[in-house]
Design an enzyme around this catalytic site. Structure first.
Site, PDB file in Angstrom:
ATOM      1  N   ASP A   1       0.957  -1.208  -0.067  1.00 46.56           N
ATOM      2  CA  ASP A   1       0.020  -0.017  -0.184  1.00 46.56           C
ATOM      3  C   ASP A   1       0.877   1.376  -0.048  1.00 46.56           C
ATOM      4  O   ASP A   1       1.438   1.611  -1.043  1.00 46.56           O
ATOM      5  CB  ASP A   1      -0.905  -0.044   1.377  1.00 46.56           C
ATOM      6  CG  ASP A   1      -1.918   1.104   1.157  1.00 46.56           C
ATOM      7  OD1 ASP A   1      -2.521   1.262   0.241  1.00 46.56           O
ATOM      8  OD2 ASP A   1      -2.353   1.374   2.439  1.00 46.56           O
TER       9      ASP A   1
ATOM     10  N   PHE B   1     -10.631  -0.201   0.090  1.00 48.98           N
ATOM     11  CA  PHE B   1     -10.139  -1.135   1.217  1.00 48.98           C
ATOM     12  C   PHE B   1     -10.750  -2.401   0.916  1.00 48.98           C
ATOM     13  O   PHE B   1     -12.071  -2.541   0.707  1.00 48.98           O
ATOM     14  CB  PHE B   1     -10.697  -0.196   2.431  1.00 48.98           C
ATOM     15  CG  PHE B   1     -10.308  -1.180   3.544  1.00 48.98           C
ATOM     16  CD1 PHE B   1      -8.976  -1.071   4.122  1.00 48.98           C
ATOM     17  CD2 PHE B   1     -10.962  -2.178   4.244  1.00 48.98           C
ATOM     18  CE1 PHE B   1      -8.482  -1.718   5.032  1.00 48.98           C
ATOM     19  CE2 PHE B   1     -10.484  -2.990   5.187  1.00 48.98           C
ATOM     20  CZ  PHE B   1      -9.324  -2.763   5.722  1.00 48.98           C
ATOM     21  N   VAL B   2      -9.696  -3.390   0.660  1.00 51.13           N
ATOM     22  CA  VAL B   2     -10.413  -4.745   0.410  1.00 51.13           C
ATOM     23  C   VAL B   2     -10.284  -5.636   1.665  1.00 51.13           C
ATOM     24  O   VAL B   2      -9.412  -5.537   2.421  1.00 51.13           O
ATOM     25  CB  VAL B   2      -9.651  -5.427  -0.820  1.00 51.13           C
ATOM     26  CG1 VAL B   2      -9.997  -4.501  -2.023  1.00 51.13           C
ATOM     27  CG2 VAL B   2      -7.948  -5.326  -0.508  1.00 51.13           C
TER      28      VAL B   2
ATOM     29  N   ARG C   1     -11.019 -12.649   6.966  1.00 49.82           N
ATOM     30  CA  ARG C   1      -9.791 -13.071   6.559  1.00 49.82           C
ATOM     31  C   ARG C   1     -10.206 -14.381   5.879  1.00 49.82           C
ATOM     32  O   ARG C   1      -9.485 -14.876   4.794  1.00 49.82           O
ATOM     33  CB  ARG C   1      -8.884 -13.569   7.815  1.00 49.82           C
ATOM     34  CG  ARG C   1      -8.026 -12.069   8.276  1.00 49.82           C
ATOM     35  CD  ARG C   1      -6.922 -12.244   9.014  1.00 49.82           C
ATOM     36  NE  ARG C   1      -6.601 -11.694  10.123  1.00 49.82           N
ATOM     37  CZ  ARG C   1      -5.802 -10.762   9.704  1.00 49.82           C
ATOM     38  NH1 ARG C   1      -5.270 -10.367   8.611  1.00 49.82           N
ATOM     39  NH2 ARG C   1      -5.492  -9.819  10.689  1.00 49.82           N
TER      40      ARG C   1
HETATM   41  P1  5GP Z   1       1.721  -0.221   3.890  1.00 52.48           P
HETATM   42  O1  5GP Z   1       2.826  -0.268   5.026  1.00 52.48           O
HETATM   43  O2  5GP Z   1       2.292  -0.611   2.472  1.00 52.48           O
HETATM   44  O3  5GP Z   1       1.002   0.831   3.787  1.00 52.48           O
HETATM   45  O4  5GP Z   1       0.624  -1.255   4.330  1.00 52.48           O
HETATM   46  C1  5GP Z   1       0.521  -2.679   4.324  1.00 52.48           C
HETATM   47  C2  5GP Z   1      -0.257  -3.127   5.198  1.00 52.48           C
HETATM   48  O5  5GP Z   1      -1.442  -2.310   5.435  1.00 52.48           O
HETATM   49  C3  5GP Z   1      -0.998  -4.598   4.829  1.00 52.48           C
HETATM   50  O6  5GP Z   1       0.013  -5.742   4.901  1.00 52.48           O
HETATM   51  C4  5GP Z   1      -2.168  -4.553   5.375  1.00 52.48           C
HETATM   52  O7  5GP Z   1      -2.285  -5.099   6.557  1.00 52.48           O
HETATM   53  C5  5GP Z   1      -2.764  -3.139   5.120  1.00 52.48           C
HETATM   54  N1  5GP Z   1      -3.745  -2.751   4.226  1.00 52.48           N
HETATM   55  C6  5GP Z   1      -3.500  -1.802   3.168  1.00 52.48           C
HETATM   56  N2  5GP Z   1      -4.554  -1.644   2.343  1.00 52.48           N
HETATM   57  C7  5GP Z   1      -5.238  -2.499   2.752  1.00 52.48           C
HETATM   58  C8  5GP Z   1      -6.453  -2.841   2.385  1.00 52.48           C
HETATM   59  O8  5GP Z   1      -7.118  -2.478   1.385  1.00 52.48           O
HETATM   60  N3  5GP Z   1      -7.279  -4.060   3.060  1.00 52.48           N
HETATM   61  C9  5GP Z   1      -6.906  -4.436   4.284  1.00 52.48           C
HETATM   62  N4  5GP Z   1      -7.517  -5.419   4.839  1.00 52.48           N
HETATM   63  N5  5GP Z   1      -5.568  -4.107   4.667  1.00 52.48           N
HETATM   64  C10 5GP Z   1      -4.898  -3.249   4.019  1.00 52.48           C
END
Ligand code: 5GP
Ligand code: MG
Length: 184
Positions: A102, A151-152, A164
């Site tokens: 993300d 958001f998925v 999950r």
């Molecule tokens: P980052 O550090 O790249 O921002 O985020 C990674 C983490 O954010 C993922 O491992 C997950 O836990 C959470 N995350 C980011 N986008 C989503 C989403 O659309 N859905 C869910 N369930 N978790 C997300």
């Protein structure tokens, strides 16, 4: 479709097909080397379980727990290491597996932690990539699907630890995306 979903983004069948293709890409890259897989739990649990069953290389498996979200849908600062590795990764070929790329913060922090342990190589395999959301520059070696900024949940991804177990990946209805403690 699960009643809490607004839409299914990726079906169970396309996940299965793509996981098989990813496994083939990974096997091609590593040849007959042993792979030390580090799965970032809980999100990557289902993906890791399915992917590893399609990989024929010798594999060692370890897990790492990182917390960055709590129960909300927005990131809350720097990702924290909650549970570290038990396997020695020095001089090993490490493949990091996570559910979604993300902002890029989580995988950058984890990659830096692993790099300090002097592995022979580090590669990353992400089930999903929200390219448009990057805050820290990061390019994964293997990506399952690129998805839009929604958001998925499902197939390992949660909202407040729920969903999950859904076999597909879908967009959670927006009125359900408030943290439970703020709910009406
Ligand atoms: P980052 O550090 O790249 O921002 O985020 C990674 C983490 O954010 C993922 O491992 C997950 O836990 C959470 N995350 C980011 N986008 C989503 C989403 O659309 N859905 C869910 N369930 N978790 C997300
Ligand atoms: Mg996660």
């Amino acid at each position: 479709m699960h009643p809490d979903l607004e839409a299914v983004l990726i079906t169970e069948a396309s996940i299965r097909r793509r996981v098989k293709q990813l496994a083939n890409e990974i096997m091609k890259t590593y040849g007959d080397e042993e792979i030390t897989v580090v799965s970032i739990i809980n999100g990557a649990i289902l993906f890791t379980a399915d992917l590893l069953r399609q990989i024929e290389n010798p594999v060692r498996l370890d897990c790492m727990r990182i917390s960055s979200y709590g129960s909300a849908t927005k990131s809350i600062g720097t990702p924290q290491l909650v549970h570290s590795l038990t396997l020695d990764v020095k001089n090993r070929h490490v493949l990091l597996i996570d559910d979604i790329l993300d902002t890029g913060k989580t995988i950058s922090v984890v990659t830096e932690l692993i790099r300090k342990l002097h592995p022979a190589s580090i590669r990353t395999c992400m089930l999903l990539d929200k390219k448009g959301r990057r805050e820290v520059e990061f390019k994964a070696d293997f990506v399952g699907f690129e998805i839009p900024d929604k958001f998925v949940v499902g197939y390992g991804l949660d909202f407040a630890e729920r969903y999950r177990n859904l076999p597909c990946i879908g967009v959670l209805k927006s009125h359900l995306q408030n943290p439970p403690e703020w709910g009406h």
